[in-house]
Scaffold this motif. Structure first.
Motif, PDB file in Angstrom:
ATOM      1  N   LEU A  22      16.467 -44.776 -21.962  1.00 27.80           N
ATOM      2  CA  LEU A  22      17.869 -44.944 -21.539  1.00 27.80           C
ATOM      3  C   LEU A  22      18.690 -43.708 -21.893  1.00 27.80           C
ATOM      4  CD1 LEU A  22      18.726 -48.663 -22.417  1.00 27.80           C
ATOM      5  CD2 LEU A  22      18.684 -47.628 -20.139  1.00 27.80           C
ATOM      6  N   GLU A  23      18.391 -43.111 -23.007  1.00 30.80           N
ATOM      7  CA  GLU A  23      19.128 -41.925 -23.469  1.00 30.80           C
ATOM      8  C   GLU A  23      18.611 -40.656 -22.807  1.00 30.80           C
ATOM      9  OE1 GLU A  23      21.838 -41.191 -25.509  1.00 30.80           O
ATOM     10  OE2 GLU A  23      22.155 -43.330 -25.108  1.00 30.80           O
ATOM     11  N   GLY A  24      17.539 -40.806 -22.045  1.00 29.96           N
ATOM     12  CA  GLY A  24      16.965 -39.639 -21.396  1.00 29.96           C
ATOM     13  C   GLY A  24      16.335 -38.687 -22.401  1.00 29.96           C
ATOM     14  N   PHE A  25      15.912 -39.257 -23.556  1.00 26.34           N
ATOM     15  CA  PHE A  25      15.329 -38.438 -24.634  1.00 26.34           C
ATOM     16  C   PHE A  25      13.983 -37.857 -24.201  1.00 26.34           C
ATOM     17  CE2 PHE A  25      12.846 -37.829 -28.505  1.00 26.34           C
ATOM     18  CZ  PHE A  25      13.751 -37.177 -29.333  1.00 26.34           C
ATOM     19  N   SER A  26      13.221 -38.737 -23.526  1.00 21.90           N
ATOM     20  CA  SER A  26      11.893 -38.283 -23.149  1.00 21.90           C
ATOM     21  C   SER A  26      11.381 -39.108 -21.968  1.00 21.90           C
ATOM     22  CB  SER A  26      10.935 -38.448 -24.337  1.00 21.90           C
ATOM     23  OG  SER A  26       9.630 -38.176 -23.918  1.00 21.90           O
ATOM     24  N   ASP A  27      10.583 -38.480 -21.155  1.00 23.92           N
ATOM     25  CA  ASP A  27       9.932 -39.248 -20.087  1.00 23.92           C
ATOM     26  C   ASP A  27       8.424 -39.270 -20.286  1.00 23.92           C
ATOM     27  OD1 ASP A  27       9.539 -36.635 -19.638  1.00 23.92           O
ATOM     28  OD2 ASP A  27      10.517 -36.586 -17.665  1.00 23.92           O
ATOM     29  N   ASP A  28       7.969 -38.686 -21.420  1.00 22.58           N
ATOM     30  CA  ASP A  28       6.524 -38.684 -21.727  1.00 22.58           C
ATOM     31  C   ASP A  28       6.320 -39.386 -23.067  1.00 22.58           C
ATOM     32  OD1 ASP A  28       3.869 -38.283 -22.098  1.00 22.58           O
ATOM     33  OD2 ASP A  28       3.973 -36.080 -22.208  1.00 22.58           O
ATOM     34  N   ILE A  29       6.328 -40.697 -23.033  1.00 23.76           N
ATOM     35  CA  ILE A  29       6.221 -41.466 -24.286  1.00 23.76           C
ATOM     36  C   ILE A  29       4.907 -42.242 -24.310  1.00 23.76           C
ATOM     37  CG2 ILE A  29       7.256 -43.302 -25.699  1.00 23.76           C
ATOM     38  CD1 ILE A  29       9.952 -42.571 -24.363  1.00 23.76           C
ATOM     39  N   ARG A  30       4.127 -42.021 -25.402  1.00 24.91           N
ATOM     40  CA  ARG A  30       2.895 -42.809 -25.569  1.00 24.91           C
ATOM     41  C   ARG A  30       3.069 -43.713 -26.783  1.00 24.91           C
ATOM     42  NH1 ARG A  30      -2.801 -39.882 -25.521  1.00 24.91           N
ATOM     43  NH2 ARG A  30      -3.449 -42.078 -25.676  1.00 24.91           N
ATOM     44  N   THR A  31       2.746 -44.964 -26.639  1.00 28.79           N
ATOM     45  CA  THR A  31       2.847 -45.869 -27.805  1.00 28.79           C
ATOM     46  C   THR A  31       1.445 -46.228 -28.303  1.00 28.79           C
ATOM     47  OG1 THR A  31       2.894 -47.832 -26.419  1.00 28.79           O
ATOM     48  CG2 THR A  31       5.019 -46.883 -27.012  1.00 28.79           C
ATOM     49  N   PHE A  32       1.342 -46.319 -29.635  1.00 25.17           N
ATOM     50  CA  PHE A  32       0.078 -46.699 -30.282  1.00 25.17           C
ATOM     51  C   PHE A  32       0.362 -47.849 -31.244  1.00 25.17           C
ATOM     52  CE2 PHE A  32      -0.128 -42.214 -29.302  1.00 25.17           C
ATOM     53  CZ  PHE A  32      -1.379 -42.043 -28.714  1.00 25.17           C
ATOM     54  N   GLN A  33      -0.489 -48.897 -31.140  1.00 23.32           N
ATOM     55  CA  GLN A  33      -0.316 -50.012 -32.094  1.00 23.32           C
ATOM     56  C   GLN A  33      -1.149 -49.811 -33.362  1.00 23.32           C
ATOM     57  OE1 GLN A  33      -0.286 -53.622 -29.253  1.00 23.32           O
ATOM     58  NE2 GLN A  33       0.677 -54.318 -31.163  1.00 23.32           N
ATOM     59  N   ALA A  34      -2.077 -48.824 -33.315  1.00 24.78           N
ATOM     60  CA  ALA A  34      -2.876 -48.510 -34.505  1.00 24.78           C
ATOM     61  C   ALA A  34      -2.778 -47.023 -34.794  1.00 24.78           C
ATOM     62  CB  ALA A  34      -4.334 -48.903 -34.290  1.00 24.78           C
TER      63      ALA A  34
END
Lengths: 132, 618
Positions: A22-34
């Motif tokens: 929403l803030e336009g901080f990044s458009d390349d975000i990867r999430t990891f649960q571990a």
């Protein structure tokens, strides 16, 4: 801006990711649960495009945030200046804040939930550095 | 005195110890005995017909003739004469003359001469002897007294030495010549008189000990009473000797009192008191030794090796060495040590031992007197206290950790809820983000509620340290009921739970706890099942009086790294699986329940092979 989000709490991950977008901080975000998976992803592309920003949770099973930092220690010099790590935790403990200061790769500690001001502050910090 | 008409017989003449002779009226010797001849150095026959006066010194002849004449007139006279012996020696003699009367007529004179020198010597000797005896009697410390036996129970003091006066405090002037019954005080009197009578009657020496109070104090003596018997067997005198034993008696009494006191100390104390003779290596133990440790010693006197044998092997070398070192160091007086000592029943007593080393002037060790104090109870109390403070410390640390974890676990969903509420304000209602955020806000609040519920559960378990009610729990029944309640999730993952617990196996415990244990273990098995193979959980149970009851719950699930997990498996809020909805409370509950029923729980696991929980109740 390439960003990693490391948190075993998927609700938390969703929240942070949505705010960053929403803030336009990044458009390349990867999430990891571990944390182990994130570590592996980071080390395999060490010479290529590594994330400029990592948001790291502390309280996680198997490998917690501090263990992740220890695992990164041998690569510290190679990561320095290329990757900033922000501890993103629900913990309010002072000991965690003190400990965060002992890692040169850690740029700051943010209490959950991350808010718009904090996201903007991080962005302006990065821009300042880039200008220098 | 009347003069006898008879002529002395030959026997009288010949056997008389003095020189005896007879003169006629002319003063010529008619006869003389052997003693007379011996005195003058002649044979008796040689005198006959010679004048007596020729044997006298010339200076004495006149006086001798006067005496002779007087005797002829009927007098008895005694006078000194000096005679010349055949060898021209001179002897002083005492001469007694008296008339020889035959019928009414004086026919001559009888004479008796005594060797005056011999008599003098004898008297002098007698006097000397008497003086010596007197010195001996009066300087000896033993009391000596002589009683004359007068018959009819009367005994009169005829002699007593100075020691008598000194010892009894009765002056000799008040004693000599008086009757024993008037001098000796009661109650001694009756006893003494009985003894005297006994000695007189039996004519046997009597010996006895007596203690009596005299003006000089209490006196204990050994009395020897010897009867003196005359020719016709009558006891005329009693000679008594009293040997003063007062000093010895006092020492003996003091010693006895001291020994008694020592004995009482031995008995009164709970400590095992010992007396170790170091050069002889003999060890004497007080009575408490048997009472304290139950060892029955065949002989009370043993040696150091026996003591060392009873010391715990882990303490023996240290203790014995420190003792020997202390004993060998000339300046060390006290030794003390703490060690474990074997009781007769094989159990161990904790001993505090403290000894005092007696040394000679050169510092060589002679004896050691000491006490072994059984401090087992105190030691155990100390241990319990230490254990208790450890537990309190641990509980406190646990509580701190708990507070930390709870705040963290509460803060997690709370932070999310805050974040989503914030996000909702910033997004339009008809967007996908809005819908998701609302949904997530709900989820976060539900999580928050779940955490609070857990906290409640955990707190109630912590409060309930003891099982409220023990019953014999039918394990197979509980296991099957739990398995049934999980039928739906089992069906979803195609898993099975097989219960092999014997129908008759019952364990003392709490039904609800066993329910919770099986539920949490089965739920974990379902949660962490391995991908790619259907879950199989096998439950087994066996019991024996020797080993107790063992229940094993084995699965073929994903397992975990036991090395990494270490002791933390059963800790609250510790999770070992990166995926899935684990909260880290299930195994904590299992452990709490098992332990509150007096059991233990252990876990074996191998990544991708499975996990086995072993519950044990003794």
């Amino acid at each position: 801006m390439k960003t990693f989000l490391i948190d075993d709490d998927d609700l938390g991950n969703y929240l942070t990711e949505t705010l960053l977008r929403l803030e336009g901080f990044s458009d390349d975000i990867r999430t990891f649960q571990a944390a182990e998976e994130a570590l592996q992803a980071l080390l395999t592309q060490l010479n290529e495009k590594i994330p400029q920003i990592i948001f790291l949770d502390l309280n996680m099973p198997v490998m917690n945030g501090w263990q992740f930092m220890e695992a990164l220690a041998p690569y510290e010099t190679r990561l320095h200046g290329r990757c900033r790590i922000y501890i993103l935790t629900s913990s309010l403990a002072l000991t965690d804040m003190e400990k965060a200061k002992t890692y040169s790769l850690v740029a700051g500690l943010i209490h959950k939930p991350i808010d718009v001001e904090e996201i903007r502050a991080i962005r302006s910090q990065l821009e300042e550095e880039r200008a220098q | 005195m009347s003069v006898s008409d008879s002529v002395p017989t030959n026997a009288f003449f010949d056997q008389h110890p003095d020189a005896v002779f007879t003169l006629n009226t002319a003063g010529e010797l008619i006869r003389a005995n052997a003693r007379f001849a011996e005195l003058l150095g002649y044979t008796p026959a040689q005198f006959v017909g010679t004048s007596l006066f020729q044997y006298l010194l010339p200076s004495e002849t006149v006086r001798a003739r006067q005496c002779f004449q007087q005797a002829l007139r009927g007098e008895i006279l005694t006078h000194d004469v000096s005679v010349r012996t055949k060898e021209q020696g001179i002897r002083s003699l005492l001469c007694t003359v008296f008339p020889l009367v035959e019928g009414q007529e004086v026919r001559g004179v009888h004479g008796i001469m005594k060797d005056l020198a011999a008599a003098e010597r004898a008297e002098k000797h007698l006097r000397q002897r008497e003086q010596q005896l007197s010195v001996i009697f009066n300087t000896m410390t033993d009391v000596v007294f002589v009683l004359d036996v007068e018959g009819e129970g009367r005994y009169r003091f005829s002699f007593a030495n100075n020691a008598f006066a000194v010892t009894t405090g009765i002056p000799l002037a008040q004693l000599i010549g008086r009757l024993a019954q008037d001098v000796i005080p009661e109650p001694l009197r009756t006893m003494e008189l009985a003894r005297y009578a006994e000695a007189v009657a039996t004519r046997q020496r009597q010996t006895w000990q007596e203690t009596s109070d005299f003006p000089s104090g209490r006196i204990t003596g050994e009395v020897t009473l010897t009867p003196v018997v005359n020719e016709d067997g009558t006891c005329t005198q009693l000679v008594g000797i009293v040997h003063d034993l007062t000093a010895q008696k006092q020492i003996a009494e003091a010693l006895q009192i001291s020994n008694e006191r020592y004995e009482y100390v031995f008995r009164a104390t709970n400590d095992a008191i010992y007396d170790w003779n170091i050069p002889g290596n003999t060890l004497y133990w007080g009575q408490s030794f048997e009472a304290l440790f139950g060892h029955v010693l065949e002989e009370n006197v043993s040696n150091l090796d026996l003591w060392a044998e009873f010391i715990h092997p882990e303490d023996a070398a240290r203790t014995v060495n420190s003792l020997l070192q202390a004993v060998e160091s000339a300046d060390v007086r006290y030794w003390q040590s703490e060690y474990r000592f074997r009781r007769a029943d094989g159990s161990w007593a904790t001993i505090f031992d403290r000894g005092y080393v007696l040394r000679d002037a050169a510092g060589r060790p002679l004896r050691m007197i000491g006490a072994m104090q059984d401090i087992s109870e105190r030691k155990e109390a100390e241990e319990r206290q230490l254990q208790m403070s450890r537990e309190v410390f641990k509980q406190n640390a646990d509580l701190q950790q708990f507070a930390y974890i709870v705040s963290h676990n509460l803060r997690g969903p709370l932070a999310n809820a805050l974040g989503f509420a914030d996000l909702l304000q910033r997004t339009s209602k008809d967007t996908e983000v809005f819908d998701t955020s609302l949904k997530n806000l709900h989820a976060s609040i539900r999580q928050l509620d779940a955490v609070l519920m857990e906290v409640n559960t955990v707190l109630s378990i912590r409060d309930q340290q003891e099982v409220p009610r023990l019953e014999l729990v039918h394990l197979a029944g509980v296991c099957q009921r739990v398995a049934q309640s999980l039928e739906e999730p089992l069906h979803e993952c195609a898993g099975t739970i097989v219960c092999h617990i014997p129908e008759d196996l019952r364990v003392s415990g709490n039904r609800a706890y066993f329910h919770s244990i099986f539920y949490n273990l089965f739920a974990n098995a379902i949660k962490y099942r391995a991908e790619g193979r259907p879950l199989v959980v096998e439950v087994e149970g066996n019991a024996s009086p020797e080993t107790g009851t063992t229940i094993t719950i084995s699965d073929n699930g994903s397992g975990f790294d036991t090395v990494k997990a270490g002791q933390e498996v059963f800790q609250l809020y510790k999770r070992f699986h990166a995926v899935g909805p684990g909260r880290g409370i299930g195994l904590f509950l299992v452990k709490s329940h098992v332990e509150s029923m007096g059991g233990t729980v252990a876990v074996e696991s191998q990544v991708n092979v499975g996990t086995r929980f072993i519950l044990h109740f003794s």
